[in-house]
Design a protein around this motif. Structure first.
Motif, PDB file in Angstrom:
ATOM      1  N   GLY A   1      -6.091 -34.952 -24.987  1.00  0.00           N
ATOM      2  CA  GLY A   1      -6.003 -36.070 -24.043  1.00  0.00           C
ATOM      3  C   GLY A   1      -7.104 -37.096 -24.211  1.00  0.00           C
ATOM      4  O   GLY A   1      -7.260 -37.984 -23.369  1.00  0.00           O
ATOM      5  N   GLY A   2      -7.879 -36.985 -25.276  1.00  0.00           N
ATOM      6  CA  GLY A   2      -8.982 -37.919 -25.509  1.00  0.00           C
ATOM      7  C   GLY A   2      -8.498 -39.339 -25.756  1.00  0.00           C
ATOM      8  O   GLY A   2      -7.402 -39.555 -26.270  1.00  0.00           O
ATOM      9  N   TYR A   3      -9.298 -40.286 -25.362  1.00  0.00           N
ATOM     10  CA  TYR A   3      -9.069 -41.734 -25.524  1.00  0.00           C
ATOM     11  C   TYR A   3      -7.959 -42.290 -24.624  1.00  0.00           C
ATOM     12  O   TYR A   3      -7.591 -43.442 -24.738  1.00  0.00           O
ATOM     13  CB  TYR A   3      -8.839 -42.109 -27.006  1.00  0.00           C
ATOM     14  N   ARG A   4      -7.437 -41.458 -23.701  1.00  0.00           N
ATOM     15  CA  ARG A   4      -6.470 -41.958 -22.737  1.00  0.00           C
ATOM     16  C   ARG A   4      -7.078 -43.057 -21.874  1.00  0.00           C
ATOM     17  O   ARG A   4      -6.421 -44.036 -21.521  1.00  0.00           O
ATOM     18  CB  ARG A   4      -6.040 -40.825 -21.809  1.00  0.00           C
ATOM     19  N   SER A   5      -8.358 -42.869 -21.521  1.00  0.00           N
ATOM     20  CA  SER A   5      -8.980 -43.841 -20.607  1.00  0.00           C
ATOM     21  C   SER A   5      -9.095 -45.215 -21.273  1.00  0.00           C
ATOM     22  O   SER A   5      -9.020 -46.234 -20.600  1.00  0.00           O
ATOM     23  CB  SER A   5     -10.354 -43.353 -20.138  1.00  0.00           C
ATOM     24  N   VAL A   6      -9.271 -45.222 -22.602  1.00  0.00           N
ATOM     25  CA  VAL A   6      -9.358 -46.514 -23.293  1.00  0.00           C
ATOM     26  C   VAL A   6      -7.995 -47.193 -23.249  1.00  0.00           C
ATOM     27  O   VAL A   6      -7.882 -48.389 -22.950  1.00  0.00           O
ATOM     28  CB  VAL A   6      -9.818 -46.314 -24.762  1.00  0.00           C
ATOM     29  N   GLU A   7      -6.940 -46.412 -23.500  1.00  0.00           N
ATOM     30  CA  GLU A   7      -5.575 -46.978 -23.427  1.00  0.00           C
ATOM     31  C   GLU A   7      -5.315 -47.544 -22.047  1.00  0.00           C
ATOM     32  O   GLU A   7      -4.852 -48.675 -21.901  1.00  0.00           O
ATOM     33  CB  GLU A   7      -4.543 -45.877 -23.733  1.00  0.00           C
ATOM     34  N   LYS A   8      -5.638 -46.748 -21.047  1.00  0.00           N
ATOM     35  CA  LYS A   8      -5.359 -47.178 -19.674  1.00  0.00           C
ATOM     36  C   LYS A   8      -6.153 -48.433 -19.327  1.00  0.00           C
ATOM     37  O   LYS A   8      -5.597 -49.410 -18.820  1.00  0.00           O
ATOM     38  CB  LYS A   8      -5.713 -46.041 -18.705  1.00  0.00           C
ATOM     39  N   ALA A   9      -7.456 -48.410 -19.608  1.00  0.00           N
ATOM     40  CA  ALA A   9      -8.300 -49.546 -19.220  1.00  0.00           C
ATOM     41  C   ALA A   9      -7.865 -50.811 -19.948  1.00  0.00           C
ATOM     42  O   ALA A   9      -7.639 -51.852 -19.323  1.00  0.00           O
ATOM     43  CB  ALA A   9      -9.766 -49.240 -19.529  1.00  0.00           C
ATOM     44  N   ILE A  10      -7.726 -50.707 -21.248  1.00  0.00           N
ATOM     45  CA  ILE A  10      -7.460 -51.927 -22.021  1.00  0.00           C
ATOM     46  C   ILE A  10      -6.054 -52.458 -21.783  1.00  0.00           C
ATOM     47  O   ILE A  10      -5.842 -53.660 -21.707  1.00  0.00           O
ATOM     48  CB  ILE A  10      -7.735 -51.669 -23.523  1.00  0.00           C
ATOM     49  N   LYS A  11      -5.082 -51.539 -21.645  1.00  0.00           N
ATOM     50  CA  LYS A  11      -3.705 -52.015 -21.496  1.00  0.00           C
ATOM     51  C   LYS A  11      -3.347 -52.382 -20.054  1.00  0.00           C
ATOM     52  O   LYS A  11      -2.541 -53.260 -19.818  1.00  0.00           O
ATOM     53  CB  LYS A  11      -2.718 -50.964 -22.002  1.00  0.00           C
ATOM     54  N   LYS A  12      -3.920 -51.644 -19.089  1.00  0.00           N
ATOM     55  CA  LYS A  12      -3.435 -51.827 -17.722  1.00  0.00           C
ATOM     56  C   LYS A  12      -4.447 -52.385 -16.744  1.00  0.00           C
ATOM     57  O   LYS A  12      -4.116 -52.703 -15.613  1.00  0.00           O
ATOM     58  CB  LYS A  12      -2.942 -50.482 -17.176  1.00  0.00           C
TER      59      LYS A  12
ATOM     60  N   PRO B   1     -11.357 -55.839 -16.815  1.00  0.00           N
ATOM     61  CA  PRO B   1     -12.714 -55.292 -16.768  1.00  0.00           C
ATOM     62  C   PRO B   1     -13.195 -55.123 -15.328  1.00  0.00           C
ATOM     63  O   PRO B   1     -13.816 -54.105 -14.993  1.00  0.00           O
ATOM     64  CB  PRO B   1     -13.537 -56.344 -17.512  1.00  0.00           C
ATOM     65  N   GLU B   2     -12.892 -56.084 -14.469  1.00  0.00           N
ATOM     66  CA  GLU B   2     -13.340 -56.003 -13.079  1.00  0.00           C
ATOM     67  C   GLU B   2     -12.745 -54.786 -12.375  1.00  0.00           C
ATOM     68  O   GLU B   2     -13.403 -54.148 -11.539  1.00  0.00           O
ATOM     69  CB  GLU B   2     -12.943 -57.269 -12.288  1.00  0.00           C
ATOM     70  N   GLN B   3     -11.488 -54.481 -12.715  1.00  0.00           N
ATOM     71  CA  GLN B   3     -10.877 -53.296 -12.084  1.00  0.00           C
ATOM     72  C   GLN B   3     -11.571 -52.009 -12.507  1.00  0.00           C
ATOM     73  O   GLN B   3     -11.691 -51.074 -11.710  1.00  0.00           O
ATOM     74  CB  GLN B   3      -9.385 -53.243 -12.424  1.00  0.00           C
ATOM     75  N   VAL B   4     -12.029 -51.969 -13.745  1.00  0.00           N
ATOM     76  CA  VAL B   4     -12.754 -50.765 -14.189  1.00  0.00           C
ATOM     77  C   VAL B   4     -14.053 -50.641 -13.392  1.00  0.00           C
ATOM     78  O   VAL B   4     -14.402 -49.561 -12.884  1.00  0.00           O
ATOM     79  CB  VAL B   4     -13.047 -50.797 -15.715  1.00  0.00           C
ATOM     80  N   VAL B   5     -14.765 -51.766 -13.259  1.00  0.00           N
ATOM     81  CA  VAL B   5     -16.012 -51.742 -12.485  1.00  0.00           C
ATOM     82  C   VAL B   5     -15.724 -51.268 -11.048  1.00  0.00           C
ATOM     83  O   VAL B   5     -16.456 -50.453 -10.485  1.00  0.00           O
ATOM     84  CB  VAL B   5     -16.682 -53.144 -12.465  1.00  0.00           C
ATOM     85  N   GLU B   6     -14.610 -51.754 -10.495  1.00  0.00           N
ATOM     86  CA  GLU B   6     -14.238 -51.375  -9.137  1.00  0.00           C
ATOM     87  C   GLU B   6     -13.998 -49.860  -9.001  1.00  0.00           C
ATOM     88  O   GLU B   6     -14.435 -49.232  -8.035  1.00  0.00           O
ATOM     89  CB  GLU B   6     -12.943 -52.099  -8.774  1.00  0.00           C
ATOM     90  N   GLU B   7     -13.313 -49.293  -9.982  1.00  0.00           N
ATOM     91  CA  GLU B   7     -13.062 -47.840  -9.939  1.00  0.00           C
ATOM     92  C   GLU B   7     -14.383 -47.078  -9.985  1.00  0.00           C
ATOM     93  O   GLU B   7     -14.565 -46.080  -9.284  1.00  0.00           O
ATOM     94  CB  GLU B   7     -12.158 -47.393 -11.099  1.00  0.00           C
ATOM     95  N   VAL B   8     -15.306 -47.552 -10.815  1.00  0.00           N
ATOM     96  CA  VAL B   8     -16.610 -46.880 -10.909  1.00  0.00           C
ATOM     97  C   VAL B   8     -17.360 -47.008  -9.584  1.00  0.00           C
ATOM     98  O   VAL B   8     -18.004 -46.061  -9.121  1.00  0.00           O
ATOM     99  CB  VAL B   8     -17.432 -47.421 -12.101  1.00  0.00           C
ATOM    100  N   GLN B   9     -17.224 -48.161  -8.951  1.00  0.00           N
ATOM    101  CA  GLN B   9     -17.852 -48.320  -7.632  1.00  0.00           C
ATOM    102  C   GLN B   9     -17.246 -47.354  -6.619  1.00  0.00           C
ATOM    103  O   GLN B   9     -17.953 -46.697  -5.868  1.00  0.00           O
ATOM    104  CB  GLN B   9     -17.706 -49.767  -7.138  1.00  0.00           C
ATOM    105  N   LYS B  10     -15.917 -47.261  -6.633  1.00  0.00           N
ATOM    106  CA  LYS B  10     -15.229 -46.355  -5.689  1.00  0.00           C
ATOM    107  C   LYS B  10     -15.605 -44.897  -5.918  1.00  0.00           C
ATOM    108  O   LYS B  10     -15.595 -44.089  -4.999  1.00  0.00           O
ATOM    109  CB  LYS B  10     -13.714 -46.477  -5.858  1.00  0.00           C
ATOM    110  N   SER B  11     -15.901 -44.569  -7.168  1.00  0.00           N
ATOM    111  CA  SER B  11     -16.184 -43.160  -7.498  1.00  0.00           C
ATOM    112  C   SER B  11     -17.477 -42.671  -6.867  1.00  0.00           C
ATOM    113  O   SER B  11     -17.693 -41.475  -6.712  1.00  0.00           O
ATOM    114  CB  SER B  11     -16.290 -42.990  -9.015  1.00  0.00           C
TER     115      SER B  11
END
Ligand code: FMN
Ligand code: SF4
Ligand code: FES
Lengths: 180, 447
Positions: free
Chosen positions: B25-36, B39-49
């Motif tokens: 399951g490696g590199y799934r997060s790259v697919e998800k982040a880049i395709k869907k 960048p701001e949404q990724v930062v937001e998820e990290v903030q929520k975490s």
């Protein structure tokens, strides 16, 4: 320009060092990892390579040569070479044992291991054996605290040391059989 | 069995290779982040975490990321702090050695979030063999299109490389790390300006610990809210703990934050108690820079609550009766160990590692080392003890970086809790010298 403090003979190589083609290609690969004009960033990595290529330590000649490659002043190299403890600016033995003596290692007996190695090799910390094979040093925490006591020799970490294991390690280096 | 999200696959054979890592399951997060995601949404998820920096200070990662300056046309840099030199800490090493692709995956997603096109992993020079492992994994990532130009056809470019240090603890401090990465001595910089504004080569820069960056992978995969469900209160997620000292089973463990300290020291799943049937004397729970706890404050707080493996619970009681989670370097002392000797040992470490820029730190650490050396070797006097206990007042707030404080606090804590032992070294020099403190009889009992 200030010059590096050194003992006149021991801290010099007699010949000008020079990387071979393969080593030079590796040096260029590392330099290319940094943007235009920022090749000084490759300095520490190249000093590690130079140490490995030119006898395990950095002579004035070696440092000047690295400065030349990176097109920086020799003093910029001396500064770095003397700041970072991994760099040897004096000749060392073929194998340098760096035994960690920081707290977590001490708790499980690193002091005893150091004494054991001193006795076994007939040298004190900081010295090199007469045959030029071993230099003994101590080091601060090397990131192996859970596998202590330990020593580093080149790229290898020897962990869970006991006197018996130290015997085996020294024997292996002596016989050149270093496939750990 | 506690939940493992970073080391979930550390026992899968071949996990250090791209093929096996990808299959798990490696590199799934790259697919998800880049395709869907933007960048701001990724930062937001990290903030929520609620993820907090795993390098020692525990500063919220998402917040740190939101501070990065974004001047037009200026490159930004993400630097991974793999200097790992805090005595007692060896978790980043384990992660990089075992699952190098997890760090690389985290670097890609984090660089995407921050808008960096060039990132570096700065690794301590003594980990040269891990540098080789990482470079091999990076080459695999390039070969499979996860690094380089136009990643997944998105137009996002990223180059990643590894740079070694040369053996200097201070280069773990973020501005010293930046200096070192510029090919200079590792002298910390005066802040402000902070790296988020002026870092590497004067450009906006974020420095994050290996474990923090690795944690971004499950955060992106499962969402910040899911991550925040693990752990307790503001200590969200899992934490890698490096356990060392007189334990039956020292090593690196991934814990869910919130388990009790008692469980961690004595539980079958973890350290299995004190080695050789001895008793617990003390514990330094977060690396050499945090206050030592005497046995009666290790498993319980001063108010009698269970002490938990969280940022808050380990700090409960402040400096009077608490400590810190720090880097998670959990060092355990058995009843035979000498606190004076260990305090001297740590003071020697800081004196050795001070970069020498500020006189309170340079002189203060050297002075503490000398006085503690004297005490440990039966040549100290009572005044020395009082002087040492006060030393942090002279260093605190008077230095460029926190190394000075990191050196002084543990000394003050040791004296606070173990004053009798220090006094014993003055009052009964002979006996205190005869005890073979700190020296375990060979062969070493620790497997
Ligand atoms: C003297 C000193 C040494 C440090 N050493 C390290 C280290 O080895 N690794 C690390 O990740 N952070 C270290 N830090 C903390 C870093 O400065 C920085 O806070 C951290 O890398 C930020 O990453 P994080 O927010 O992900 O924790 C050190 C700080 C100081 C003051
Ligand atoms: S506090 Fe110490 S280590 Fe930090 S900058 Fe000053 S002298 Fe250097
Ligand atoms: S204390 Fe020796 S490796 Fe950490």
């Amino acid at each position: 320009m200030s010059s590096h403090k050194h003992t006149p003979i021991s801290a010099r190589h007699t010949e000008k060092p020079s990387f071979n083609a393969e080593q030079m290609a590796e040096v260029q690969r590392v330099i290319a990892q940094y943007p235009e004009g920022k090749s000084k960033s490759a300095l520490i990595r190249i000093l590690h390579m130079a140490e490995e290529a030119f006898g395990g330590w950095l002579s004035i000649e070696t440092m000047d040569y690295v400065a030349e490659i990176l097109k920086i002043q020799p003093i910029e190299v001396y500064e770095v070479a003397t700041f970072y403890t991994m760099f040897n600016i004096e000749p060392v033995g073929k194998y340098v044992f760096e035994v960690c003596h920081t707290g977590p290692c001490m708790l499980v007996g690193s002091d005893n291991i150091i004494t054991y190695i001193e006795n076994k090799l007939g040298i004190k910390v900081g010295e090199t054996t007469k045959d030029g094979l071993f230099t003994l040093k101590t080091a601060e925490c090397l990131g192996a605290c859970g596998y202590a006591p330990m020593l580093q020799c080149g790229k290898i970490f020897h962990e869970h040391l006991t006197p018996e294991k130290v015997d085996q390690i020294i024997e292996a280096y002596r016989s050149g059989n270093t496939n750990f | 069995m506690g939940r493992r999200i970073l080391l979930e696959h550390d026992n899968v054979s071949g996990i250090e290779t791209y093929e096996v890592y990808r299959k798990q399951g490696g590199y799934r997060s790259v697919e998800k982040a880049i395709k869907k995601m933007s960048p701001e949404q990724v930062v937001e998820e990290v903030q929520k975490s609620g993820l907090r920096g795993r390098g020692g200070a525990g500063f919220p990662t998402g917040m740190k990321w939101s501070f990065i300056a974004k001047p037009e046309g200026v490159p930004r840099y993400l630097l991974c702090n793999a200097d790992e030199s805090e005595p007692g800490t060896f978790k980043d090493r384990y992660l990089m050695e075992k699952i190098p692709h997890l760090l690389i995956e985290g670097m890609i997603v984090s660089s995407y979030a921050l808008g960096c096109n060039q990132s570096y992993i700065y690794i301590r020079g003594e980990y040269m063999w891990i540098l080789d492992i990482l470079e091999k994994a990076i080459a695999e990532a390039y070969a499979n299109g996860w690094l380089g130009k136009n990643i997944l056809g998105s137009g996002f470019n990223l180059d990643l490389s590894v740079a070694p240090g040369g053996g200097a603890y201070i280069c773990g401090e973020e501005t010293a790390l930046i200096e070192s990465l510029e090919g200079k001595r590792g002298n910390p910089r005066i802040k402000p300006p902070f790296p988020a504004v002026k870092g590497l080569w004067g450009c906006p820069t974020v420095v994050n610990n290996v474990e923090s960056i690795a944690a971004v992978v499950p955060i992106v995969n499962d969402g910040g809210e899911e991550y925040a469900k693990i752990g307790l209160g503001k200590s969200t997620g899992t934490k890698l703990i490096s356990a060392s000292g007189n334990l039956v089973r020292p090593g690196v463990y991934e814990i869910e934050m919130g388990i009790t300290v008692e469980e961690f020291i004595y539980g079958d799943e973890w350290c299995r108690g004190i080695a050789n049937g001895k008793k617990l004397k003390a514990c330094v729970p977060g690396g050499s820079s945090v206050p030592i706890l005497p046995h009666y404050l290790v498993c319980k707080t001063a108010t009698g609550e269970d002490r938990l493996m969280t940022y808050e619970s380990l700090a409960d009681g402040g400096f009077a009766s608490g400590s810190m989670l720090g880097s998670g370097g959990f060092i355990v002392f058995d009843e035979d160990q000498c606190v004076v000797r260990n305090t001297w040992n740590f003071a020697r470490f800081y004196a050795h590692e001070s970069c020498g820029q500020c006189s309170p730190c340079r002189e203060g650490t050297g002075w503490m080392e000398k006085v503690l050396n004297r005490l440990e070797h039966g040549q100290g006097n009572m005044r020395d003890i009082d002087l040492l206990a006060e030393i942090n007042k002279k260093i605190e707030g008077n230095t460029i970086c926190p190394l000075g404080d990191a050196a002084a606090w543990p000394v003050a804590a040791a004296i606070r809790h173990f004053r009798e032992e220090f006094e014993w070294h003055v009052n009964d020099r002979e006996t205190s010298q005869k005890r073979n403190y700190g020296l375990v009889k060979e062969p070493s009992p620790i497997k």
